[in-house]
Design a protein around this motif. Structure first.
Motif, PDB file in Angstrom:
ATOM      1  N   UNK A 188      10.507  -4.057   4.447  1.00 47.69           N
ATOM      2  CA  UNK A 188      10.420  -2.518   4.432  1.00 47.69           C
ATOM      3  C   UNK A 188       9.502  -1.612   4.551  1.00 47.69           C
ATOM      4  N   UNK A 189       9.536  -0.394   5.092  1.00 47.67           N
ATOM      5  CA  UNK A 189       8.844   0.691   4.388  1.00 47.67           C
ATOM      6  C   UNK A 189      10.128   1.562   3.654  1.00 47.67           C
ATOM      7  N   UNK A 190       9.803   2.402   2.652  1.00 50.52           N
ATOM      8  CA  UNK A 190       9.941   3.009   2.239  1.00 50.52           C
ATOM      9  C   UNK A 190       9.664   4.601   1.947  1.00 50.52           C
ATOM     10  N   UNK A 206       1.006  -1.274   0.249  1.00 51.79           N
ATOM     11  CA  UNK A 206       0.013  -0.402   0.133  1.00 51.79           C
ATOM     12  C   UNK A 206       0.996   1.382  -0.401  1.00 51.79           C
ATOM     13  N   UNK A 207       0.731   1.915  -0.610  1.00 51.18           N
ATOM     14  CA  UNK A 207       1.061   3.619  -0.887  1.00 51.18           C
ATOM     15  C   UNK A 207       0.378   5.304  -0.043  1.00 51.18           C
ATOM     16  N   UNK A 262       5.569   3.996   1.296  1.00 52.80           N
ATOM     17  CA  UNK A 262       5.353   2.941   1.002  1.00 52.80           C
ATOM     18  C   UNK A 262       5.120   1.230   2.204  1.00 52.80           C
ATOM     19  N   UNK A 263       4.568   0.536   1.827  1.00 48.07           N
ATOM     20  CA  UNK A 263       4.682  -0.252   3.139  1.00 48.07           C
ATOM     21  C   UNK A 263       4.941  -1.547   2.046  1.00 48.07           C
ATOM     22  N   UNK A 323      13.553   1.747   4.749  1.00 47.24           N
ATOM     23  CA  UNK A 323      13.994   0.676   6.624  1.00 47.24           C
ATOM     24  C   UNK A 323      13.078  -0.709   6.688  1.00 47.24           C
ATOM     25  N   UNK A 324      13.829  -1.237   6.779  1.00 54.18           N
ATOM     26  CA  UNK A 324      14.118  -2.387   7.345  1.00 54.18           C
ATOM     27  C   UNK A 324      12.566  -2.765   8.680  1.00 54.18           C
TER      28      UNK A 324
END
Length: 296
Positions: free
Chosen positions: A225-227, A145-146, A220-221, A173-174
């Motif tokens: 990780x997350x971005x 999802x974003x 973003x998920x 990010x982890x």
């Protein structure tokens, strides 16, 4: 102590007008019914006046003061649940969906934009917090999802006129190590964007302001990780003529790393599933293995 407003021009005037109107309304409603004698001064209870001013912080639904932003913004959303469906399983509980405007950028990115949903536009501090208080935080979003928060009139696609010559700062990010931090990081990223602190618009020789480099921010998920990303309308080419632009771009990255994400400037962040805070032009993103990154 004197407070100095960071708003400028029409935004500052509108904010002052809203505050003055709220104070005047409360003062009128609290006046004594009897008429004053000639020369008598009406005592005004400033605390009572202040009590009549309701911002989103003390009354999220019935606030009567709005502090305008320098630019209006639009929140967009997509997830696997939105793909191929007319209406998403939306993360927003209190705001209606609005259609995507058919600009040339949208037409060029038609396939990409079919599944992304335009949630709502806002142009004040109060409306932002009203929105923020009614959406699911990134840590609770489904995988893939974003959220996209872009200036009004700019779609979150490379093909948009405001984006096609630009690039993005991003950090990966982890998920396991940052599940408790990502919501705060995303909130601070949005606040820095709508507060115009990433790239305060420089004043030109004629006294006007140049457009900010920032067009939008994204979280973003993904499964592991997350971005978080910051999109810019321009990207340096590496030529000597672009030295000033590169300095501005690097300033955005340093502010993102130190003031928004809270890392020391000297910290090295790369590791398993993690990246440094790095910039890449949209054009270079298409060059697999040949991209030139800027890292802060």
């Amino acid at each position: 102590m004197t407070n100095t407003s960071t708003l400028t021009g029409p935004a500052l005037q509108a904010s002052r007008a809203a505050l003055s109107a709220a104070l005047a309304e409360q003062a009128n409603s609290s006046q004594h019914e009897q008429e004053l004698e000639v020369g008598e001064i009406q005592e005004v209870d400033m605390e009572a006046q202040a009590d009549g001013i309701r911002t989103v912080f003390n009354d999220p639904s019935n606030f009567n003061v709005k502090h305008p932003l320098f630019s209006p913004w639009t929140l967009w959303f997509d997830s696997p649940a939105t793909k191929g469906r007319n209406m998403p399983q939306t993360p927003v509980s209190a705001f209606p969906q609005t259609p995507i405007p058919q600009t040339p950028g949208v037409q060029a990115a038609q396939g990409w934009m079919e599944d992304i949903k335009r949630v709502i536009s806002f142009d004040s501090v109060e409306e932002f917090w009203g929105l923020y208080n009614n959406i699911i935080p990134p840590s609770q979003l489904p995988q893939k999802a974003n959220y996209y928060l872009f200036k009004e009139g700019i779609i979150p696609a490379w093909e948009d006129e405001a984006n096609k010559h630009g690039g993005k700062w991003s950090i990966q990010l982890p998920k396991d190590k940052n599940r408790g931090n990502v919501d705060k990081m995303w909130m601070y990223t949005m606040l820095a964007a709508i507060g115009e602190t990433f790239d305060p618009s420089p004043t030109l020789g004629d006294g006007s302001a140049a457009a900010s480099l920032i067009t939008g921010v994204i979280v973003s998920t993904r499964p592991q990780f997350y971005r978080i990303s910051i999109w810019t309308r321009l990207a340096p080419s590496g030529s000597d003529e672009d030295a000033a632009l590169r300095e501005r771009i690097e300033g955005v990255g340093r502010h993102f790393k130190t003031s928004v994400l809270g890392y020391p400037e000297s910290a090295r962040l790369a590791g398993p599933l993690a990246t440094e805070v790095e910039f890449l032009s949209h054009k270079d993103s298409e060059k697999k293995g040949k991209a030139k990154k800027i890292i802060v």
